[in-house]
Design a protein around this motif. Sequence first.
Motif, short mmCIF file in Angstrom:
data_model
loop_
_atom_site.label_atom_id
_atom_site.label_comp_id
_atom_site.label_asym_id
_atom_site.label_seq_id
_atom_site.Cartn_x
_atom_site.Cartn_y
_atom_site.Cartn_z
N MET A 1 0.84 -1.20 0.00
CA MET A 1 0.00 0.00 0.00
C MET A 1 0.88 1.25 0.00
SD MET A 1 -2.81 1.09 2.83
CE MET A 1 -3.56 2.72 2.78
N ARG A 2 0.54 2.19 -0.83
CA ARG A 2 1.31 3.42 -0.88
C ARG A 2 1.09 4.23 0.38
NH1 ARG A 2 -0.57 6.26 -6.18
NH2 ARG A 2 1.04 7.73 -5.63
N ASN A 188 -15.98 -7.82 0.93
CA ASN A 188 -14.68 -8.35 1.33
C ASN A 188 -13.55 -7.74 0.52
OD1 ASN A 188 -16.85 -10.43 1.95
ND2 ASN A 188 -15.13 -11.22 3.11
N THR A 189 -13.78 -7.53 -0.76
CA THR A 189 -12.77 -6.90 -1.60
C THR A 189 -13.42 -6.48 -2.91
OG1 THR A 189 -10.53 -7.09 -2.51
CG2 THR A 189 -11.93 -9.04 -2.69
N THR A 190 -12.61 -6.12 -3.88
CA THR A 190 -13.08 -5.62 -5.17
C THR A 190 -12.21 -6.18 -6.27
OG1 THR A 190 -13.35 -3.59 -6.51
CG2 THR A 190 -11.60 -3.57 -4.86
N SER A 191 -12.72 -6.17 -7.48
CA SER A 191 -11.91 -6.55 -8.64
C SER A 191 -11.05 -5.38 -9.11
CB SER A 191 -12.82 -7.00 -9.79
OG SER A 191 -13.61 -5.91 -10.25
N ASN A 192 -11.31 -4.19 -8.59
CA ASN A 192 -10.66 -2.96 -9.06
C ASN A 192 -9.24 -2.85 -8.49
OD1 ASN A 192 -9.85 -0.27 -9.52
ND2 ASN A 192 -11.96 0.46 -9.47
N VAL A 193 -8.27 -3.09 -9.33
CA VAL A 193 -6.87 -3.12 -8.90
C VAL A 193 -6.41 -1.75 -8.42
CG1 VAL A 193 -4.50 -3.64 -9.62
CG2 VAL A 193 -6.40 -5.03 -10.47
N LEU A 194 -6.84 -0.67 -9.09
CA LEU A 194 -6.39 0.66 -8.70
C LEU A 194 -6.91 1.02 -7.31
CD1 LEU A 194 -4.88 3.23 -9.27
CD2 LEU A 194 -6.84 4.06 -10.61
N THR A 195 -8.13 0.62 -6.99
CA THR A 195 -8.67 0.91 -5.66
C THR A 195 -7.82 0.25 -4.58
OG1 THR A 195 -10.93 1.24 -6.41
CG2 THR A 195 -10.65 0.55 -4.14
N THR A 196 -7.45 -1.00 -4.76
CA THR A 196 -6.64 -1.66 -3.74
C THR A 196 -5.21 -1.11 -3.72
OG1 THR A 196 -6.14 -3.49 -5.25
CG2 THR A 196 -8.01 -3.76 -3.75
N GLN A 197 -4.71 -0.69 -4.87
CA GLN A 197 -3.38 -0.05 -4.87
C GLN A 197 -3.41 1.25 -4.08
OE1 GLN A 197 -2.02 1.59 -8.60
NE2 GLN A 197 0.13 1.50 -8.01
N MET A 198 -4.47 2.01 -4.23
CA MET A 198 -4.57 3.31 -3.57
C MET A 198 -4.92 3.20 -2.10
SD MET A 198 -6.62 5.45 -6.53
CE MET A 198 -6.81 6.93 -5.54
N GLY A 200 -5.42 0.01 -0.14
CA GLY A 200 -5.13 -1.20 0.61
C GLY A 200 -6.03 -2.35 0.24
N GLY A 201 -5.75 -3.51 0.82
CA GLY A 201 -6.51 -4.70 0.50
C GLY A 201 -5.89 -5.44 -0.68
N VAL A 202 -6.50 -6.55 -1.05
CA VAL A 202 -6.02 -7.40 -2.15
C VAL A 202 -7.17 -7.59 -3.13
CG1 VAL A 202 -5.09 -9.65 -2.79
CG2 VAL A 202 -4.42 -8.59 -0.61
N MET A 438 -9.30 2.44 4.53
CA MET A 438 -10.47 1.73 4.02
C MET A 438 -10.78 0.45 4.81
SD MET A 438 -10.99 0.29 0.14
CE MET A 438 -9.66 -0.93 0.28
N MET A 439 -9.79 -0.38 5.03
CA MET A 439 -10.06 -1.66 5.68
C MET A 439 -10.44 -1.49 7.15
SD MET A 439 -9.85 -3.51 3.09
CE MET A 439 -10.18 -5.09 3.85
N ALA A 440 -9.80 -0.54 7.83
CA ALA A 440 -10.17 -0.28 9.22
C ALA A 440 -11.58 0.30 9.31
CB ALA A 440 -9.16 0.66 9.87
#
Length: 487
Positions: A1-2, A188-198, A200-202, A438-440
């Motif tokens: 995570m950045r 639980n999560t998303t398919s959107n790679v940019l969202t998790t890059q920005m 957190g999460g997988v 986001m995850m917290a």
Amino acid sequence: MRNRKERKTDMRNLTMMTDLYQLTMMYGYFREKTHENMAVYDVFFRKGAGESKYAVFAGLEQVMEYIDNLHFSAEDIDYLRTLNLFDEDFFAYLRDFRFTGEIYAMPEGTVVFPYEPLIRVRAPIAQAQLIETAMLNIINHQTLIATKASRVCHAAEGGAVLEFGLRRAQGPDAGIYGARAAIIGGCNTTSNVLTTQMFGGVPAGTHAHSWIMSFDSELQAFRAYAEVFPDSCLLLVDTYDTLGSGVPNAITVFRELREKGYEPMGIRLDSGDLAYLSRMARKMLDEAGFPDAKICASSDLDEAIIRDLRNQGACIDTWGVGTKLITSENCPALGGVYKLAAVERHGKMQPRIKISENFWKITNPGLKKVVRIYDGSTHKSIADLIMLEHESIDTQHPLTIFDPVETWKRMTITNYYIKELLVPVFQDGKQVYQSPGMMASREYAKQDLETFWDEYKRPYRPHIYKVDLSQELFDLKHELLSQTTWH
């Protein structure tokens, strides 16, 4: 995570993402020499999203970034000059413009209800006026999607929910921040790679029908995928014939994986009668010796369809929800508003109220806070109380609350404790609150929802949660109403 501090450097300047009338009102205040007078504004919504009576608050982190970066660039001022609406003195004011006020807000993930201030702004009136549009844009969208996600996850009754809607979102921002809000709401999560890059999460995802179709046979496609991803093999089985070839071919590949020392993740269904197909697929997988293989389903799902599938005995472990979640298909907007509650006149703060022939559009005046009341035995939420900022509650004494419309409806609470919901975010223009991420915020929303009885969370015709006014706020509101001249 950045690192979030690193991301500050690539924040967009959204200062000009505003309605023109915010700027014309700012100019009017400037010309009247009242632009530095203090004002109080509240962000709230009057009705829930769709059938929901509650909402899950989201978007605060983006509001914070917007406020942090609030300034007019030279290019902005050059453009405004072309409108021929403002003078050079006003442009000189805009060159040094920064937010210097105070913002209180509820933490992201908080379960909230109509008429409660989600955000409270106290700032010079020109500053407070400018930020209305962008703030509502951010909060309305993310709170809407977080609430829709919460409803979907409630219908899934503990099953994993994956947000799959990027390709159908109304543009890149709606896809990125909608996915963020969906996770806060419970996904639980998303398919959107940019969202998790920005944030957190997988990310989650496997393959599409095109992968299967690009090979000479379904079995060949499954084997190729399993060869590349033996540790996370989840196969899409409905390209040709779900029960006739898809599931049998998946079982063949799963056996081959097991011989190599790997266990499959499972299968995905994306069409057909999901209740029937999942039951049959579950039977076939179990009989083949793969009782732990998961069944994931997608195909235009929402909370109503998920509820019906569960009632029909569908054997689905994971739900991939796309279009109807990311667009909140049954309710396209939350309808949050930003209303003046107090303003400085002649050196004193004076409460303000908006009057309407529609009672539900009459606002609550003054500098306010929101207190949540919990039962001391069950730790469940009893009611929320909107109060004036200076008021306090002595929890050692009984508390009587009443409906602000049907005032004969009263209850006295004895064994209880309270929590103030608004927390300081900006003070004197400086950010004093660190977003937990986001995850917290997702975990916070989960815990907050658990404090409410199921009757309040029913997806259709839920019980109405009590949101009352303190006696002092009630009296102030009706005093201002009585002073109004009706024509």
